[in-house]
Design a protein around this motif. Structure first.
Motif, short mmCIF file in Angstrom:
data_model
loop_
_atom_site.label_atom_id
_atom_site.label_comp_id
_atom_site.label_asym_id
_atom_site.label_seq_id
_atom_site.Cartn_x
_atom_site.Cartn_y
_atom_site.Cartn_z
N LYS A 260 0.81 -1.22 0.00
CA LYS A 260 0.00 0.00 0.00
C LYS A 260 0.84 1.27 0.00
O LYS A 260 0.32 2.36 -0.24
N ILE A 261 2.14 1.12 0.26
CA ILE A 261 3.02 2.30 0.28
C ILE A 261 4.26 2.08 -0.58
O ILE A 261 5.18 2.90 -0.58
N THR A 341 9.33 20.02 5.13
CA THR A 341 7.95 19.73 4.74
C THR A 341 7.92 19.51 3.24
O THR A 341 8.44 20.34 2.49
N TYR A 342 7.33 18.43 2.82
CA TYR A 342 7.24 18.14 1.39
C TYR A 342 5.80 17.79 1.05
O TYR A 342 5.23 16.84 1.59
N ARG A 389 11.01 11.76 -0.13
CA ARG A 389 10.20 12.57 -1.05
C ARG A 389 9.64 11.71 -2.18
O ARG A 389 8.50 11.91 -2.62
N ASP A 390 10.46 10.78 -2.65
CA ASP A 390 9.98 9.87 -3.70
C ASP A 390 8.79 9.05 -3.21
O ASP A 390 7.81 8.87 -3.93
N LEU A 396 1.00 10.21 -2.82
CA LEU A 396 0.01 11.24 -3.18
C LEU A 396 -0.48 11.08 -4.61
O LEU A 396 -1.64 11.39 -4.91
N ASN A 397 0.39 10.59 -5.49
CA ASN A 397 -0.03 10.36 -6.87
C ASN A 397 -0.78 9.04 -7.04
O ASN A 397 -1.29 8.74 -8.12
N GLN A 398 -0.78 8.26 -5.97
CA GLN A 398 -1.44 6.95 -5.98
C GLN A 398 -0.85 6.02 -7.05
O GLN A 398 -1.56 5.21 -7.64
#
Length: 824
Positions: A260-261, A341-342, A389-390, A396-398
């Motif tokens: 899931k991640i 923060t990203y 960050r990757d 977030l982009n799923q």
């Protein structure tokens, strides 16, 4: 750690491919006591058949690893379906085999057909037979009703001595041997304590100490399907706590959620689950050979609230993931200093970066968790902010692994809860194997055909004093997500492909099939699933595309095509339809043209022979009412039928620049006033005008009064092209593709001419870069469809091959294969 994942997947999966096994209560008594791998053949014939039909093995049959088993002459010589094929180490990086089965007298009989040579050797009152056949030799002897054969005379001599003074069989081996099933065609038994030796023999350029004591004896029942290799079995051990699997003794597996991640671009991941950290920590202390009190305890509270620990392997580094029961509580326990923060997610600095390797060794090694972030219940640690960050961007982009159809399909048959779940991309496994194999094999390993194989998965579930093991290597059969393209099937021919694939109607399925011709002039009809219906040898190369007619007007279509000397009509089953084939003494110089003026199935077939033209009806009779017999100079393009309004026009382009535009009866309908410097592009109806291009790159349009209008499009280069419908013009020159006036600049390459498909009231434009082997597909607004370009090496043929609403297209892949893609 990633090396360990790959190694386990490789050894279990690859050995499952190796060959063929069965169960006999007496055969185990005769195996070499130093055997590290035993392939237990339950049905040799069925095993051989399933291995031959397996897609991965079939498409990679050139590999030395596969060739070794193909050439193992003992398997060809024996007529017994049950046996044990055992491998024992010889030297640092080599193995010898021993084969045990019921004795077959034919094995030691002279056979002129197989050109078998048999010599006898006397040893310790026993006869050893040295048998040479097919360039391979092996040694064999008989022990009562048992055959023992081997690639080594020394192993045969050892077997004779052991039977005189039998040594006890390892109790764990005997246990897994008796547990291994007889329903499967083959099972593979592996000494888990020798995995390191096996790995280093197969891949001598790297050494993995972690595999030194992976488990005890393991039994895997292998299931070899056409598009999958699966294995299911158990591992047993006398001293489980000293092994890697034993770390999970007395723990209960939890749900594996690391996918899931995990980004889709990751090399793979490994997930460990547990229900009680104190139990796991005690087990870890034994694996680390130190007292539990000596393991750092500052993270005990954190790990007590964790159900899953995992590593995700990115392209350049790995990250550590903790799946918390309560992510917020775990974040409070960690209490890190905010560093960045990203995309609205805080990244924290963690001071004790090396603690994870100290506590979790050997599960986690050589890892420094300098930074971390929390997302829902996942806490992700990395040695760099860029890695985190990757991960954040993919979350977030799923673009995550669990959302991919190929992943869901692969793990569908596995348990949701496992002590260990290891997943690796096939690309990663391939690179690891190729890099660490002997230099002699690296090139062929680099060339392994893995198209359609996305991941391999291995699952271990600890229970009492044994562990369940499940694994899979499967060709992706999952449908893609919306607005995606996925490969639906592929077909490999015996010979190289001669021309490009063409889709034709299948009146039985109401779908479409693919046709293709090879360099031996065999014509193939291939289903939407990639199965070959038939092949038929014809007398030469097919000119142009295969057409179809319904000669009997009963809804059943036949294939119509011509070579340089013959006009063929072939039915659905590959049979010639009378009165075809029709032979011609004078060579045919252009692909046939097929006209169906009123869509009434009153077909007209036009054959061009230099400057001569013959028109036939569907039954192969000359149409006497067609008065046009030929031209002054050779016809350089296939004759073309265009209807504007209610009138039919037949176009014939001559070498001398004359364009004849005739009516149905072959009489002049439009007199073209000027000569035309023809290009190789066809004539089309565009804006109700006869439209093509000239050699010097101009668009030329002939009006119905015979006058010509030109426009300089500056189309240059041999691969410049043009296609059109009445409202859409598509041109290509150098690297510029223009669709309805919108121009796209492609990378420079070697391109086919553009193609235009009008299907379900939609325009599709395609072009292929045969140098980069990329197929591009655009809509009428010059927008590239999602997930394109895809792999391909020719122009495509597009249509709806099956009953669902999605379109498919067929394209050449390698020089002897075609690929079928589905656009979702």
């Amino acid at each position: 750690m990633m090396k360990r994942i790959i190694s386990i997947l490789l050894i279990f999966i690859a050995i499952s491919c190796d060959t063929t096994p069965k169960k006999s209560n007496s055969l185990i008594e005769y195996i070499p006591r130093d055997a590290q791998v035993i392939i237990k053949i339950n049905n040799l014939d069925k095993s051989s058949s399933s291995l031959r039909d397996n897609h991965f093995i079939k498409t990679n049959s050139q590999l030395a690893f596969i060739q070794y088993f193909k050439k193992l002459s003992i398997l060809d010589q024996t007529h017994k379906n049950q046996g044990l094929l055992c491998f024992s180490p010889r030297g640092k990086n080599d193995f010898e085999y021993t084969y045990v089965s019921k004795f077959d007298p034919k094995l030691i009989e002279q056979d002129s057909i197989h050109k078998k040579d048999i010599k006898t050797i006397n040893y310790d009152e026993h006869v050893i037979y040295e048998i040479t056949t097919g360039g391979d030799n092996f040694y064999a002897t008989r022990q009562d009703s048992i055959l023992i054969a081997s690639s080594s005379q020394l192993l045969i001599e050892n077997a004779i001595r052991i039977q005189a003074n039998p040594l006890p069989i390892d109790s764990d081996l005997e246990k897994v041997y008796n547990v291994s099933g007889t329903d499967n065609n083959l099972s593979v038994l592996i000494n888990g304590k020798k995995l390191k030796s096996l790995h280093n023999s197969l891949l001598p350029k790297t050494t993995l100490e972690d595999l030194g004591n992976f488990s005890g004896w393991t039994s895997l029942d292998a299931t070899i399907e056409q598009n999958a290799i699966k294995f299911d079995g158990i591992a047993v051990e006398k001293d489980s706590l000293s092994s890697t699997i034993g770390i999970f003794d007395n723990t209960i597996p939890q749900t594996n959620q690391l996918s899931k991640i995990t980004p889709t671009g990751a090399k793979g991941f490994i997930s460990y689950t547990y229900d009680d950290f104190l139990t796991l920590k005690n087990n870890l202390s034994r694996a680390q050979d130190r007292d539990v009190e000596d393991i750092p305890n500052q993270l005990d509270e954190v790990f007590a609230g964790i159900s899953e620990i995992g590593l995700i392997f990115l392209e350049k580094e790995k990250v550590l993931v903790l799946n918390a029961i309560d992510g917020a509580s775990t974040a409070e326990e960690l209490n890190g200093e905010k560093a960045d923060t990203y995309r609205n997610i805080s990244i924290f600095r963690y001071s004790d970066a090396g603690i994870f390797s100290q506590v979790l060794h050997p599960l986690v090694q050589d890892f420094e968790g300098k930074f971390y972030f929390v997302k829902d219940d996942f806490v992700v640690f990395g040695s760099s902010m860029s890695a985190l960050r990757d991960i954040i961007a993919n979350v977030l982009n799923q673009t995550l692994l669990n959302q991919q159809g190929y992943y869901s399909s692969a793990v569908n048959g596995l348990s949701n809860e496992a002590s260990i779940l290891a997943v690796s991309t096939i690309k990663n496994i391939k690179e690891y194997v190729s890099t660490n194999a002997k230099e002699d094999y690296q090139k062929e390993l680099d060339d392994v055909k893995d198209k359609g194989y996305e991941i391999g998965a291995l699952q271990i579930i600890k229970e009492n004093d044994f562990a369940h093991i499940h694994g899979i290597l499967q060709k992706n059969a999952a449908k893609g997500s919306a607005t995606s393209v996925s490969q639906a099937a592929s077909t490999t021919l015996e010979n190289k492909i001669l021309n490009t694939p063409v889709l034709v109607k299948n009146h039985r399925s109401k779908g479409m099939d693919a046709t293709i011709q090879d360099i031996d002039n065999n014509l193939y009809l291939i289903s939407d699933k990639g199965s070959i219906f038939w092949k038929k040898q014809i007398d030469g190369e097919i000119l142009g595309e295969i057409q179809q007619i319904d000669i009997y007007k009963n809804g059943r279509y036949q294939l119509l095509f011509n070579t340089a000397n013959t006009l063929y009509l072939v039915d659905r089953d590959g049979n010639d339809v009378a009165p075809y084939p029709k032979k011609f003494d004078t060579p045919i110089t252009q692909p046939l043209s097929l006209f169906d003026y009123d869509k009434s199935k009153r077909y007209r077939i036009v054959i061009t022979q230099g400057n001569q033209v013959k028109m036939f009806n569907a039954e192969g009779d000359v149409v006497t009412g067609f008065g046009f017999k030929g031209t002054e100079t050779d016809i350089i393009l296939p004759p073309k039928h265009i209807r504007i309004g209610t009138k039919d026009y037949l176009l014939f382009a001559e070498k001398n620049g004359t364009l004849s535009i005739l009516d149905r009866l072959g009489r002049p309908r439009v007199t073209v006033k000027d000569k035309v410097d023809f290009s190789q592009n066809q004539w089309y109806q565009y804006q109700d005008k006869f439209t093509s291009t000239t050699k010097d790159g101009k668009l030329i349009q002939i009006l119905t009064d015979g006058s010509a209008v030109t426009q300089n499009l500056k189309l240059t280069g041999e691969n410049s092209g043009m296609v059109a419908t009445n409202k859409t013009l598509v041109t290509f020159s150098e690297n510029k593709l223009s669709i309805k006036g919108r121009t796209i600049e492609l990378e420079y390459g070697v391109y086919t001419k553009p193609q235009l498909f009008y299907i379900n009231n939609k325009i599709y434009v395609t072009i292929t870069d045969t140098q980069a082997k990329k197929v591009f597909l655009y809509d009428s607004n010059a927008e590239l469809l999602p997930n394109f370009p895809v792999y391909g090496n020719s122009v495509i043929s597009m249509g709806n091959m099956d009953k669902d609403p999605n379109l498919e297209f067929v394209v050449q892949g390698e020089d002897n294969s075609i690929l079928i893609y589905q656009i979702n």
